[in-house]
Scaffold this motif. Structure first.
Motif, PDB file in Angstrom:
ATOM      1  N   THR A  70       0.217  -0.860  -0.247  1.00  0.00           N
ATOM      2  CA  THR A  70       0.021  -0.317  -0.157  1.00  0.00           C
ATOM      3  C   THR A  70       1.126   1.326   0.057  1.00  0.00           C
ATOM      4  OG1 THR A  70      -2.184  -1.442   0.640  1.00  0.00           O
ATOM      5  CG2 THR A  70      -1.621   1.467   1.231  1.00  0.00           C
ATOM      6  N   VAL A  71       0.858   1.823  -0.868  1.00  0.00           N
ATOM      7  CA  VAL A  71       1.238   3.467  -0.984  1.00  0.00           C
ATOM      8  C   VAL A  71       0.085   4.628  -0.326  1.00  0.00           C
ATOM      9  CG1 VAL A  71       2.025   5.880  -2.119  1.00  0.00           C
ATOM     10  CG2 VAL A  71       2.462   3.337  -2.883  1.00  0.00           C
ATOM     11  N   THR A  72       0.276   5.440   0.637  1.00  0.00           N
ATOM     12  CA  THR A  72      -0.431   5.822   1.698  1.00  0.00           C
ATOM     13  C   THR A  72      -0.079   7.318   0.978  1.00  0.00           C
ATOM     14  OG1 THR A  72      -0.921   4.660   2.905  1.00  0.00           O
ATOM     15  CG2 THR A  72      -1.617   6.750   3.432  1.00  0.00           C
ATOM     16  N   ALA A  73      -0.649   8.354   0.046  1.00  0.00           N
ATOM     17  CA  ALA A  73      -0.162  10.258   0.320  1.00  0.00           C
ATOM     18  C   ALA A  73      -1.641  10.565   0.653  1.00  0.00           C
ATOM     19  CB  ALA A  73      -0.049   9.923  -1.437  1.00  0.00           C
ATOM     20  N   HIS A  74      -0.920  11.867   1.328  1.00  0.00           N
ATOM     21  CA  HIS A  74      -2.064  12.637   1.364  1.00  0.00           C
ATOM     22  C   HIS A  74      -3.087  12.149   2.287  1.00  0.00           C
ATOM     23  CE1 HIS A  74       0.423  15.373   0.274  1.00  0.00           C
ATOM     24  NE2 HIS A  74       0.939  14.612  -1.242  1.00  0.00           N
ATOM     25  N   GLY A  75      -3.191  11.324   3.095  1.00  0.00           N
ATOM     26  CA  GLY A  75      -4.634  10.660   3.300  1.00  0.00           C
ATOM     27  C   GLY A  75      -4.864   9.926   2.379  1.00  0.00           C
ATOM     28  N   GLN A  76      -4.606   9.292   1.201  1.00  0.00           N
ATOM     29  CA  GLN A  76      -5.054   9.010  -0.060  1.00  0.00           C
ATOM     30  C   GLN A  76      -4.551   7.278   0.157  1.00  0.00           C
ATOM     31  OE1 GLN A  76      -6.726  10.031  -3.220  1.00  0.00           O
ATOM     32  NE2 GLN A  76      -7.238   8.042  -4.656  1.00  0.00           N
ATOM     33  N   ALA A  77      -5.379   5.801   0.234  1.00  0.00           N
ATOM     34  CA  ALA A  77      -4.659   5.580   0.334  1.00  0.00           C
ATOM     35  C   ALA A  77      -4.884   3.473  -1.435  1.00  0.00           C
ATOM     36  CB  ALA A  77      -4.714   4.197   1.803  1.00  0.00           C
ATOM     37  N   TYR A  78      -3.618   3.988  -1.613  1.00  0.00           N
ATOM     38  CA  TYR A  78      -3.409   3.608  -2.918  1.00  0.00           C
ATOM     39  C   TYR A  78      -2.737   1.544  -2.386  1.00  0.00           C
ATOM     40  CZ  TYR A  78      -3.254   7.936  -5.110  1.00  0.00           C
ATOM     41  OH  TYR A  78      -3.500   9.247  -4.698  1.00  0.00           O
ATOM     42  N   GLU A  79      -3.942   0.479  -2.601  1.00  0.00           N
ATOM     43  CA  GLU A  79      -3.358  -0.694  -2.619  1.00  0.00           C
ATOM     44  C   GLU A  79      -2.932  -0.657  -4.217  1.00  0.00           C
ATOM     45  OE1 GLU A  79      -4.587  -5.016  -1.485  1.00  0.00           O
ATOM     46  OE2 GLU A  79      -5.397  -3.198  -0.844  1.00  0.00           O
ATOM     47  N   LEU A  80      -1.202  -0.860  -4.036  1.00  0.00           N
ATOM     48  CA  LEU A  80      -1.220  -1.602  -5.628  1.00  0.00           C
ATOM     49  C   LEU A  80      -0.975  -3.634  -6.254  1.00  0.00           C
ATOM     50  CD1 LEU A  80       2.068   0.839  -5.756  1.00  0.00           C
ATOM     51  CD2 LEU A  80      -0.521   1.346  -6.562  1.00  0.00           C
ATOM     52  N   PRO A  81      -1.044  -3.279  -7.392  1.00  0.00           N
ATOM     53  CA  PRO A  81      -0.337  -4.783  -7.586  1.00  0.00           C
ATOM     54  C   PRO A  81       0.672  -5.313  -7.124  1.00  0.00           C
ATOM     55  CG  PRO A  81      -2.277  -3.728  -9.254  1.00  0.00           C
ATOM     56  CD  PRO A  81      -1.449  -2.579  -8.514  1.00  0.00           C
ATOM     57  N   LYS A  82       1.120  -6.082  -6.765  1.00  0.00           N
ATOM     58  CA  LYS A  82       2.123  -6.812  -6.429  1.00  0.00           C
ATOM     59  C   LYS A  82       3.381  -6.241  -6.746  1.00  0.00           C
ATOM     60  CE  LYS A  82       3.105 -10.650  -4.732  1.00  0.00           C
ATOM     61  NZ  LYS A  82       2.572 -12.279  -3.884  1.00  0.00           N
ATOM     62  N   LYS A  83       3.713  -6.725  -8.588  1.00  0.00           N
ATOM     63  CA  LYS A  83       4.975  -6.155  -9.179  1.00  0.00           C
ATOM     64  C   LYS A  83       5.239  -4.657  -9.012  1.00  0.00           C
ATOM     65  CE  LYS A  83       5.582 -10.245 -10.744  1.00  0.00           C
ATOM     66  NZ  LYS A  83       6.741 -10.867 -10.118  1.00  0.00           N
ATOM     67  N   GLU A  84       3.735  -3.636  -9.250  1.00  0.00           N
ATOM     68  CA  GLU A  84       3.721  -2.423  -9.349  1.00  0.00           C
ATOM     69  C   GLU A  84       4.504  -2.240  -8.230  1.00  0.00           C
ATOM     70  OE1 GLU A  84       0.735   0.093 -10.581  1.00  0.00           O
ATOM     71  OE2 GLU A  84      -0.242  -0.992 -12.004  1.00  0.00           O
ATOM     72  N   PHE A  85       3.760  -2.705  -6.829  1.00  0.00           N
ATOM     73  CA  PHE A  85       4.067  -1.746  -5.755  1.00  0.00           C
ATOM     74  C   PHE A  85       6.546  -2.371  -6.061  1.00  0.00           C
ATOM     75  CE2 PHE A  85       5.426  -2.343  -1.511  1.00  0.00           C
ATOM     76  CZ  PHE A  85       5.346  -0.917  -0.741  1.00  0.00           C
ATOM     77  N   TYR A  86       6.305  -3.892  -5.830  1.00  0.00           N
ATOM     78  CA  TYR A  86       7.940  -3.727  -5.632  1.00  0.00           C
ATOM     79  C   TYR A  86       8.864  -3.087  -6.670  1.00  0.00           C
ATOM     80  CZ  TYR A  86       7.042  -7.925  -3.407  1.00  0.00           C
ATOM     81  OH  TYR A  86       5.584  -8.706  -2.498  1.00  0.00           O
ATOM     82  N   LEU A  87       8.382  -2.624  -7.776  1.00  0.00           N
ATOM     83  CA  LEU A  87       9.260  -1.239  -9.085  1.00  0.00           C
ATOM     84  C   LEU A  87       8.722  -0.254  -8.056  1.00  0.00           C
ATOM     85  CD1 LEU A  87       9.817  -1.132 -11.988  1.00  0.00           C
ATOM     86  CD2 LEU A  87       8.381  -0.633 -12.043  1.00  0.00           C
TER      87      LEU A  87
END
Length: 224
Positions: free
Chosen positions: A141-158
């Motif tokens: 998960t990426v959290t930015a300015h109070g908003q959470a983005y749950e990413l696909p595994k490869k996108e997150f690892y990249l």
């Protein structure tokens, strides 16, 4: 799981250290000198390095100095038969985080590794935090300015890889080798597709940018 790189030219000692670390659940990588270690760091995410000082080709001082110059911030535990104050002083000046003298007490080594990971804020949380952005490796998960983005595994690892080493240029092949491994159906264009998706999600964030290096690959730059 946390990745630890042992840089030691004594194969027997390296194997012994690895055995203790693996029992604690760490994934261990091996290098016989500093140059081998640099090659591994080009293709693998490493959370902590345990490095001998006296080695052929590139010694522990040179390795640590090169890594700090390249803005690698991962913890480095230096181990050596040298125990004079000047030796320790030189190690700390080039950027090591902790120091152990041989012969090693393996239980003490495990305690020091755990403490270094905890101090680096990755032992329990495995997070990157800067500005108003947080990347949580365990939840993808990426959290930015109070908003959470749950990413696909490869996108997150990249994204995690690029932001772990800001300003470091990674070729498409390096990113493929680490994140996609030996998946035959993937090629280097897959990296471009994933970068495009990440930019669509995060290009408006002021904290970081993913930059294309023409003819080479990609790097990330933090703006905080």
């Amino acid at each position: 799981m946390f990745h630890i790189l042992i840089v030691e030219d004594d194969k027997n000692l390296r194997r012994l250290m690895a055995t203790y670390l693996e029992r604690e659940g760490y994934e261990v990588y091996h290098a016989g000198d500093g140059q081998e270690a640099m090659d591994i760091l080009d293709t693998q995410h490493i959370d902590l390095i345990i490095s001998d000082i006296m080695m052929p080709n590139m010694d522990g001082y040179q390795l640590t100095e090169e890594l700090r110059r390249a803005e690698y911030t991962l913890p480095i535990l230096m181990v050596t038969a040298k125990e004079t104050f000047e030796d320790k002083r030189k190690g700390f000046l080039v950027g090591t985080d902790d120091y152990m003298v041989k012969p090693l007490d393996m239980e003490e080594m495990l305690l020091r590794v755990s403490a270094l990971l905890r101090r680096a804020n990755i032992a329990n949380e495995h997070k990157l935090e800067f500005g108003d952005v947080s990347l949580d490796y365990d939840s993808l998960t990426v959290t930015a300015h109070g908003q959470a983005y749950e990413l696909p595994k490869k996108e997150f690892y990249l994204l995690f890889k690029l932001l772990s080493y800001p300003k470091k240029i990674f070729t498409r092949q390096q990113l493929m080798d680490e994140i996609w491994g030996m998946e035959a159906e993937a090629d280097e264009r897959t990296v471009d597709v994933h970068i495009k998706r990440l930019r669509e999600k995060f290009d408006d964030l002021p904290e970081f940018k993913i930059i294309t290096i023409r003819g080479l690959g990609y790097k990330a730059e933090k703006n905080v």
